[in-house]
Design a protein around this motif. Sequence first.
Motif, PDB file in Angstrom:
ATOM      1  N   TYR A   1       2.222   1.307  -3.960  1.00  0.00           N
ATOM      2  CA  TYR A   1       1.387   1.966  -4.556  1.00  0.00           C
ATOM      3  C   TYR A   1       0.564   3.332  -4.057  1.00  0.00           C
ATOM      4  O   TYR A   1       0.854   4.070  -5.633  1.00  0.00           O
ATOM      5  CB  TYR A   1      -0.184   0.887  -4.152  1.00  0.00           C
ATOM      6  N   ALA A   2       0.728   3.811  -3.349  1.00  0.00           N
ATOM      7  CA  ALA A   2       0.843   5.684  -3.145  1.00  0.00           C
ATOM      8  C   ALA A   2       1.843   6.203  -3.903  1.00  0.00           C
ATOM      9  O   ALA A   2       1.626   7.181  -3.715  1.00  0.00           O
ATOM     10  CB  ALA A   2      -0.025   5.545  -2.068  1.00  0.00           C
TER      11      ALA A   2
ATOM     12  N   GLN B   1      -3.994  -2.845 -10.477  1.00  0.00           N
ATOM     13  CA  GLN B   1      -4.667  -2.948  -8.928  1.00  0.00           C
ATOM     14  C   GLN B   1      -5.444  -3.948  -8.697  1.00  0.00           C
ATOM     15  O   GLN B   1      -5.699  -4.657  -7.969  1.00  0.00           O
ATOM     16  CB  GLN B   1      -4.248  -2.274  -7.655  1.00  0.00           C
TER      17      GLN B   1
ATOM     18  N   ARG C   1      -2.492   7.389 -13.114  1.00  0.00           N
ATOM     19  CA  ARG C   1      -3.675   6.624 -11.997  1.00  0.00           C
ATOM     20  C   ARG C   1      -4.830   6.003 -12.372  1.00  0.00           C
ATOM     21  O   ARG C   1      -4.630   5.074 -12.187  1.00  0.00           O
ATOM     22  CB  ARG C   1      -3.931   8.009 -11.119  1.00  0.00           C
TER      23      ARG C   1
ATOM     24  N   ARG D   1       1.431   6.053  -7.311  1.00  0.00           N
ATOM     25  CA  ARG D   1       0.000   6.531  -7.893  1.00  0.00           C
ATOM     26  C   ARG D   1       0.245   8.283  -7.456  1.00  0.00           C
ATOM     27  O   ARG D   1       0.177   9.145  -8.135  1.00  0.00           O
ATOM     28  CB  ARG D   1      -1.277   6.504  -6.838  1.00  0.00           C
ATOM     29  N   ASP D   2       1.139   8.911  -6.828  1.00  0.00           N
ATOM     30  CA  ASP D   2       1.051  10.304  -6.545  1.00  0.00           C
ATOM     31  C   ASP D   2       2.237  10.932  -7.854  1.00  0.00           C
ATOM     32  O   ASP D   2       2.399  11.490  -7.557  1.00  0.00           O
ATOM     33  CB  ASP D   2       1.881  10.931  -5.518  1.00  0.00           C
TER      34      ASP D   2
ATOM     35  N   ASN E   1       1.106  -1.415  -0.162  1.00  0.00           N
ATOM     36  CA  ASN E   1       0.081  -0.045  -0.244  1.00  0.00           C
ATOM     37  C   ASN E   1       0.585   1.577  -0.050  1.00  0.00           C
ATOM     38  O   ASN E   1       0.748   1.664  -0.513  1.00  0.00           O
ATOM     39  CB  ASN E   1      -1.497  -0.286   1.163  1.00  0.00           C
ATOM     40  N   ARG E   2       2.105   1.510   0.755  1.00  0.00           N
ATOM     41  CA  ARG E   2       2.734   2.118   0.888  1.00  0.00           C
ATOM     42  C   ARG E   2       3.616   3.102  -0.516  1.00  0.00           C
ATOM     43  O   ARG E   2       4.044   3.727  -0.932  1.00  0.00           O
ATOM     44  CB  ARG E   2       4.430   2.264   2.116  1.00  0.00           C
TER      45      ARG E   2
END
Length: 132
Positions: free
Chosen positions: A50-51, A69, A62, A54-55, A47-48
């Motif tokens: 992925y974020a 995902q 995105r 995404r950023d 999740n870290r």
Amino acid sequence: MLRIARLGLLLLVPTAGFAADCTQAPNQMEANACAAQSFAEADAELNRRYAALRDKLDGNGRQNLVAAQRAWIAFRDRECDLRTGYDATAPEANGTIMPLLQAACRTQLTRRRSDDLAAQIKCPGGDLACTP
């Protein structure tokens, strides 16, 4: 997504009320709890990453990441069902070791996906010349 949430609850239920020693899991309930803990740690790292990816992406990127995902989560869950012989039609027939087998499989695949996302963080947006 609901199926994933239910699995998470099933994997975490055995951990309520005791602290498992994951260096020596003496019984199935503690082994299941340790496997669930490993999966939770791998999922948090995923999740870290992925974020972070995404950023770095534009709107189209995105959108593609979200779709990819979601498809990957469905793949991971079915792949682990296949690898472990999980029977969704008769969950009681899966035995007490099934939570450990499922969590171990999901941990392994989640770590691989996390590594893939880490590589994409270094080379976002389809830069084929980039080698992570």
